[in-house]
Design a protein around this motif. Structure first.
Motif, PDB file in Angstrom:
ATOM      1  N   GLU A 341       0.835  -1.211   0.000  1.00 54.47           N
ATOM      2  CA  GLU A 341       0.000   0.000   0.000  1.00 54.47           C
ATOM      3  C   GLU A 341       0.871   1.263   0.000  1.00 54.47           C
ATOM      4  O   GLU A 341       0.655   2.190   0.788  1.00 54.47           O
ATOM      5  CB  GLU A 341      -0.952  -0.002   1.204  1.00 54.47           C
ATOM      6  CG  GLU A 341      -1.930  -1.158   1.193  1.00 54.47           C
ATOM      7  CD  GLU A 341      -2.913  -1.106   2.360  1.00 54.47           C
ATOM      8  OE1 GLU A 341      -3.123   0.011   2.900  1.00 54.47           O
ATOM      9  OE2 GLU A 341      -3.450  -2.157   2.741  1.00 54.47           O
ATOM     10  N   CYS A 342       1.840   1.279  -0.869  1.00 57.50           N
ATOM     11  CA  CYS A 342       2.765   2.415  -0.954  1.00 57.50           C
ATOM     12  C   CYS A 342       2.093   3.602  -1.643  1.00 57.50           C
ATOM     13  O   CYS A 342       1.404   3.450  -2.650  1.00 57.50           O
ATOM     14  CB  CYS A 342       4.029   2.008  -1.715  1.00 57.50           C
ATOM     15  SG  CYS A 342       4.980   0.693  -0.913  1.00 57.50           S
ATOM     16  N   LYS A 343       2.312   4.778  -1.084  1.00 61.27           N
ATOM     17  CA  LYS A 343       1.733   6.003  -1.637  1.00 61.27           C
ATOM     18  C   LYS A 343       2.808   7.082  -1.712  1.00 61.27           C
ATOM     19  O   LYS A 343       3.668   7.182  -0.840  1.00 61.27           O
ATOM     20  CB  LYS A 343       0.575   6.490  -0.773  1.00 61.27           C
ATOM     21  CG  LYS A 343      -0.608   5.542  -0.726  1.00 61.27           C
ATOM     22  CD  LYS A 343      -1.711   6.094   0.164  1.00 61.27           C
ATOM     23  CE  LYS A 343      -2.901   5.154   0.213  1.00 61.27           C
ATOM     24  NZ  LYS A 343      -3.982   5.677   1.093  1.00 61.27           N
ATOM     25  N   PHE A 344       2.734   7.866  -2.776  1.00 62.28           N
ATOM     26  CA  PHE A 344       3.647   8.988  -2.938  1.00 62.28           C
ATOM     27  C   PHE A 344       3.127  10.173  -2.131  1.00 62.28           C
ATOM     28  O   PHE A 344       1.958  10.536  -2.222  1.00 62.28           O
ATOM     29  CB  PHE A 344       3.760   9.379  -4.412  1.00 62.28           C
ATOM     30  CG  PHE A 344       4.652  10.570  -4.637  1.00 62.28           C
ATOM     31  CD1 PHE A 344       6.030  10.461  -4.579  1.00 62.28           C
ATOM     32  CD2 PHE A 344       4.097  11.817  -4.915  1.00 62.28           C
ATOM     33  CE1 PHE A 344       6.849  11.550  -4.781  1.00 62.28           C
ATOM     34  CE2 PHE A 344       4.905  12.919  -5.118  1.00 62.28           C
ATOM     35  CZ  PHE A 344       6.284  12.789  -5.060  1.00 62.28           C
ATOM     36  N   LYS A 345       4.010  10.736  -1.308  1.00 60.60           N
ATOM     37  CA  LYS A 345       3.628  11.869  -0.472  1.00 60.60           C
ATOM     38  C   LYS A 345       4.388  13.101  -0.923  1.00 60.60           C
ATOM     39  O   LYS A 345       5.608  13.108  -1.003  1.00 60.60           O
ATOM     40  CB  LYS A 345       3.941  11.565   1.000  1.00 60.60           C
ATOM     41  CG  LYS A 345       3.502  12.659   1.961  1.00 60.60           C
ATOM     42  CD  LYS A 345       3.806  12.277   3.398  1.00 60.60           C
ATOM     43  CE  LYS A 345       3.362  13.383   4.357  1.00 60.60           C
ATOM     44  NZ  LYS A 345       3.673  13.024   5.774  1.00 60.60           N
ATOM     45  N   TRP A 346       3.679  14.173  -1.256  1.00 58.03           N
ATOM     46  CA  TRP A 346       4.297  15.434  -1.697  1.00 58.03           C
ATOM     47  C   TRP A 346       4.936  16.125  -0.505  1.00 58.03           C
ATOM     48  O   TRP A 346       4.299  16.269   0.520  1.00 58.03           O
ATOM     49  CB  TRP A 346       3.230  16.321  -2.332  1.00 58.03           C
ATOM     50  CG  TRP A 346       3.812  17.546  -2.934  1.00 58.03           C
ATOM     51  CD1 TRP A 346       3.955  18.765  -2.357  1.00 58.03           C
ATOM     52  CD2 TRP A 346       4.346  17.668  -4.241  1.00 58.03           C
ATOM     53  NE1 TRP A 346       4.538  19.644  -3.197  1.00 58.03           N
ATOM     54  CE2 TRP A 346       4.807  19.001  -4.371  1.00 58.03           C
ATOM     55  CE3 TRP A 346       4.510  16.789  -5.307  1.00 58.03           C
ATOM     56  CZ2 TRP A 346       5.387  19.477  -5.538  1.00 58.03           C
ATOM     57  CZ3 TRP A 346       5.081  17.266  -6.456  1.00 58.03           C
ATOM     58  CH2 TRP A 346       5.516  18.600  -6.559  1.00 58.03           C
ATOM     59  N   CYS A 347       6.177  16.633  -0.668  1.00 62.96           N
ATOM     60  CA  CYS A 347       7.167  16.231  -1.647  1.00 62.96           C
ATOM     61  C   CYS A 347       8.420  15.888  -0.867  1.00 62.96           C
ATOM     62  O   CYS A 347       8.844  16.666  -0.028  1.00 62.96           O
ATOM     63  CB  CYS A 347       7.440  17.353  -2.637  1.00 62.96           C
ATOM     64  SG  CYS A 347       8.815  17.066  -3.771  1.00 62.96           S
TER      65      CYS A 347
END
Length: 378
Positions: A341-347
């Motif tokens: 459940e990997c998510k890109f978090k800004w920034c």
């Protein structure tokens, strides 16, 4: 075996010097005890990866006089060879991780691989080739990085040249592969050139194949110059590819290695297969057939496959049928934690959760002794 090269430094002051001398004495004593109580099989420069050049030059068995002189004359080069030894051993273990023989090393053994290298087999052919390639790679890289006094970038790459994209200027820092090959040949081949037998010829041949494998994958790297990166002008240099490419190449050569015998005058090889029509120039060669590595055999250096993890669904060399040599396998449930459940978090970061899964792990059964052997030992 995890090979580690320890760098020791000294501090100013009498107390620090006394501590350093004490440490050196303890280290020296340890090495002597190690060499005395380790059964001598076929000592090699490979052990440089486990020990520091400071001690190895004068004390480790296995270095012939020429290698010892080079070691004493160029300690910085020995440092590079030590780093290279760790790298090629890791690569060997990667290439054979799904094989019955998995390039296993022995702790505190100055032969590194034990008695398995006494047999002039395919495995020995691969080890000599990949070790020679590893030295070329390590020294060439050290030259380009400015770590060595005796060499630097390839100064012969000057002027203009062309490729399929057009003309370019030589510049940057081309890897000095020719120096790496030259020194490796001098150092690595020194021991084999003192002996005139089939094994020495085999080792020299496979050493050369390893050296040439690194050169085979030299690549052109360029930097563009011009308005808005138009590449109207290019400056290029030659660089080594990742060592994995050399490992993959030599692993394929292992699969197609050619069995040979020494000719009558002792100056070269003859292919054992009389129907063979090709050339052995760029092929790995071996003299003796390999054991099956199924069972532990101290004389042959085989550790066996009992307890090795196998792949139940595979049909390759890592399958439970092949890896376990028909002995069967045990299955146990194990918990494995993976990122999910990997998510890109800004920034600019990626956040993942730890997910726990239950998986089946299959391991090869040990060899079952015959009933009569059990009865005779009661």
């Amino acid at each position: 075996m995890k090979i580690d090269m320890t760098r020791t430094g000294s501090r100013n002051g009498t107390i620090s010097r006394h501590s350093s001398n004490s440490t050196s004495k303890l280290y020296f004593t340890f090495i002597l005890l190690l060499l005395i109580f380790t059964p001598r099989v076929d000592s090699s420069w490979w052990y440089i990866g486990a020990l520091g050049a400071r001690v190895i030059c004068d004390n480790i068995p296995g270095l012939v006089n020429k290698q010892r002189q080079l070691c004493q004359r160029h300690p910085d080069l020995m440092q590079s060879i030590g780093e290279g030894a760790k790298e090629w051993i890791r690569e060997c273990q990667h290439q054979f991780r799904h094989h019955r023989w998995n390039c296993s090393t022995l702790d505190r053994d100055h032969t590194v691989f034990g008695r398995v290298m006494l047999r002039s087999s395919r495995e020995a052919a691969f080890v000599y080739a990949i070790s020679s390639a590893g030295v070329v790679y390590a020294i060439t890289r050290a030259c380009s990085q400015g770590d060595l006094k005796i060499c630097s970038c390839d100064a012969q790459k000057r002027g203009q040249a062309s490729d399929n994209r057009g003309e370019f200027d030589w510049g940057g820092c081309s890897d000095n592969i020719n120096y790496g090959i030259k020194f490796t040949k001098t150092f690595v081949d020194a021991r084999e050139k003192m002996v005139k037998d089939a094994r020495a010829l085999m080792n020299l041949h496979n050493n050369r194949c390893g050296r040439m494998a690194v050169k085979r994958f030299m690549k052109l790297e360029c930097k563009c110059h011009g308005v808005s990166g138009s590449c109207a002008l290019r400056t290029c240099w030659l660089a080594m590819s990742d060592f994995r490419r050399t490992g993959d190449y030599l692993r394929k050569k292992y699969n197609t290695a050619i069995e040979v015998t020494m000719n009558q005058d002792g100056t070269g090889f003859m292919v054992a297969d009389k129907d063979f029509k090709g050339t052995t120039k760029n092929e790995l060669v071996y003299v003796e057939k390999s054991p099956d590595y199924c069972l532990m055999d101290r004389a042959a250096g085989s550790l066996g496959t009992a307890g090795r993890v196998c792949n139940k669904s595979s049909r390759g060399t890592d399958s439970c049928e092949v890896m376990c040599c028909g002995r069967g396998y045990d299955t146990m449930r194990a918990k494995r934690v993976t990122k999910c459940e990997c998510k890109f978090k800004w920034c600019c970061a990626v956040e993942c959760k730890d997910c726990e899964n239950t998986v089946d792990v299959h391991t090869c059964k040990p060899h079952r002794r015959p009933d009569w052997l059990d009865q005779t030992r009661r």
